[in-house]
Design an enzyme around this catalytic site. Sequence first.
Site, PDB file in Angstrom:
ATOM      1  N   GLN A   1       2.191 -50.180 -16.606  1.00 35.69           N
ATOM      2  CA  GLN A   1       3.610 -49.809 -16.649  1.00 35.69           C
ATOM      3  C   GLN A   1       4.172 -49.624 -15.244  1.00 35.69           C
ATOM      4  O   GLN A   1       5.329 -49.242 -15.086  1.00 35.69           O
ATOM      5  CB  GLN A   1       3.792 -48.526 -17.464  1.00 35.69           C
ATOM      6  CG  GLN A   1       3.364 -48.677 -18.914  1.00 35.69           C
ATOM      7  CD  GLN A   1       3.305 -47.348 -19.648  1.00 35.69           C
ATOM      8  OE1 GLN A   1       3.655 -46.291 -19.116  1.00 35.69           O
ATOM      9  NE2 GLN A   1       2.853 -47.393 -20.894  1.00 35.69           N
TER      10      GLN A   1
ATOM     11  N   HIS B   1       2.409 -44.256 -17.809  1.00 35.28           N
ATOM     12  CA  HIS B   1       3.097 -42.961 -17.808  1.00 35.28           C
ATOM     13  C   HIS B   1       3.405 -42.427 -16.415  1.00 35.28           C
ATOM     14  O   HIS B   1       3.063 -41.304 -16.085  1.00 35.28           O
ATOM     15  CB  HIS B   1       2.296 -41.923 -18.597  1.00 35.28           C
ATOM     16  CG  HIS B   1       2.124 -42.269 -20.038  1.00 35.28           C
ATOM     17  ND1 HIS B   1       1.618 -41.395 -20.967  1.00 35.28           N
ATOM     18  CD2 HIS B   1       2.391 -43.414 -20.723  1.00 35.28           C
ATOM     19  CE1 HIS B   1       1.581 -41.981 -22.160  1.00 35.28           C
ATOM     20  NE2 HIS B   1       2.039 -43.206 -22.031  1.00 35.28           N
TER      21      HIS B   1
ATOM     22  N   GLU C   1      10.873 -37.368 -27.755  1.00 38.44           N
ATOM     23  CA  GLU C   1      11.648 -36.122 -27.634  1.00 38.44           C
ATOM     24  C   GLU C   1      12.878 -36.290 -26.763  1.00 38.44           C
ATOM     25  O   GLU C   1      12.853 -36.987 -25.743  1.00 38.44           O
ATOM     26  CB  GLU C   1      10.771 -35.014 -27.002  1.00 38.44           C
ATOM     27  CG  GLU C   1       9.586 -34.630 -27.849  1.00 38.44           C
ATOM     28  CD  GLU C   1       8.811 -33.435 -27.288  1.00 38.44           C
ATOM     29  OE1 GLU C   1       9.166 -32.943 -26.192  1.00 38.44           O
ATOM     30  OE2 GLU C   1       7.857 -32.996 -27.970  1.00 38.44           O
TER      31      GLU C   1
ATOM     32  N   TYR D   1       7.117 -27.440 -22.395  1.00 35.50           N
ATOM     33  CA  TYR D   1       7.461 -28.245 -23.573  1.00 35.50           C
ATOM     34  C   TYR D   1       6.233 -28.594 -24.414  1.00 35.50           C
ATOM     35  O   TYR D   1       6.346 -29.326 -25.392  1.00 35.50           O
ATOM     36  CB  TYR D   1       8.299 -29.453 -23.143  1.00 35.50           C
ATOM     37  CG  TYR D   1       9.647 -28.962 -22.653  1.00 35.50           C
ATOM     38  CD1 TYR D   1      10.735 -28.864 -23.520  1.00 35.50           C
ATOM     39  CD2 TYR D   1       9.800 -28.457 -21.365  1.00 35.50           C
ATOM     40  CE1 TYR D   1      11.939 -28.323 -23.105  1.00 35.50           C
ATOM     41  CE2 TYR D   1      11.004 -27.915 -20.931  1.00 35.50           C
ATOM     42  CZ  TYR D   1      12.064 -27.844 -21.808  1.00 35.50           C
ATOM     43  OH  TYR D   1      13.250 -27.282 -21.400  1.00 35.50           O
TER      44      TYR D   1
ATOM     45  N   TYR E   1      -2.935 -41.402 -30.556  1.00 35.03           N
ATOM     46  CA  TYR E   1      -3.090 -42.774 -31.036  1.00 35.03           C
ATOM     47  C   TYR E   1      -4.444 -43.005 -31.680  1.00 35.03           C
ATOM     48  O   TYR E   1      -4.595 -43.892 -32.515  1.00 35.03           O
ATOM     49  CB  TYR E   1      -2.864 -43.768 -29.891  1.00 35.03           C
ATOM     50  CG  TYR E   1      -1.402 -44.038 -29.646  1.00 35.03           C
ATOM     51  CD1 TYR E   1      -0.693 -44.873 -30.504  1.00 35.03           C
ATOM     52  CD2 TYR E   1      -0.734 -43.454 -28.590  1.00 35.03           C
ATOM     53  CE1 TYR E   1       0.656 -45.122 -30.306  1.00 35.03           C
ATOM     54  CE2 TYR E   1       0.625 -43.696 -28.374  1.00 35.03           C
ATOM     55  CZ  TYR E   1       1.299 -44.533 -29.240  1.00 35.03           C
ATOM     56  OH  TYR E   1       2.631 -44.777 -29.036  1.00 35.03           O
TER      57      TYR E   1
END
Length: 376
Positions: free
Chosen positions: A82, A149, A240, A250, A261
């Site tokens: 990513q 991420h 979220e 959080y 997963y």
Amino acid sequence: MFGHSKASALTILFTAGASAGALAQNLPFTVTEVADFDMPWALEFLPDGRLLVSEQRGALKLYESGTIEEITGVPEVAFGGQGGFGDVVLHPEFSTNNLIYVSYAEAGDADTRGAAVARAKLELTPGGGALEDLEVIWRQVPKVDGGGHYGHRIAFGAGYLWISSGERQKFDPAQDMQANLGKILRLNDDGSVPADNPFAARGGVTAQIWSLGHRNPLGLAFDVQGRLWNVEMGPQGGDELNLVVRGANYGYPIVSNGDHYDGRPIPDHPTRPEFNAPAAFWNPVISPSSLLFYSGSEFPEWRGDAFIGGLSSQSIVHIEFEGERAREAERFAMGMRIRAVEQGPDGAIWILEDGRDGRGGQGRLFRLTARSASGQ
Ligand SMILES: [Ca+2]
């Protein structure tokens, strides 16, 4: 510069293909294709209406009236997974200081990587421009292996620089106060730590932390009231939208309204009320890539509302608010993965298609305008 007459001369309305035609008919706005980019990630308008687009492989482009030019001097990025080139954001006083902030994946030792944020002066020339005096002002600590991420969305507001930092698919760092992964950070515009940050007295990267327990926060934006919100990718379920509160936790990976997963359950938010619960969440997921609070004149009925770009949901999700509560008001099926959502100086909503799947990495730039304004 992006007036309707000029835009219509170089744009292609959705006329090719039955699905695209049906799409255009069902949406409350006109979708105009503007340009093609190579794996675009973020877009940012200059005060003069020209548009900066970051490309994940490590390029920064300048778009104006059908022409795409190159901004040189960008940092070397660790492209893969990513990661790559990420966000591009102007300093609030860009008009006088020319400062621009970029985020990207940076290589470390022993096959590790981490997000970094650099700032530079943007020097524009007739054929493009260059980043000068580039200086890295923030880094993820620690750098880890893997390519997921990064988060690394940048926002300015309330006089500070804010960075969302993903937990790099390593779970526990989101709760580790010695790491700045899985956090939202509050910094001064030079990367230094404000003395009144909630954990400032603890020093190190802990001092940067404004909130913790985040997973992969890809959207970070202030609403018209000056409140900070983030959207983050949940695991299997549990995307979220959070109102970002000073010092709040959080809960990831201790709680999530999704599950791992690999099938292991994660207790849902209501089981642990000490953690801040999302203002809205999604099961099944929308895969939020980006967050925009709309304040323009093109869609006056949407002022104050938010729009989330959706990757796997191939949608734009329209959010309405009531106090600190948020709800999905409607979802626009766009038929493509949405990588970025931004408001233009013309009040139009501009979106980037994700280039990851197919089409050789190409991701298109589109402009969304009110149907009435376009005579449709
Ligand atoms: Ca759960």
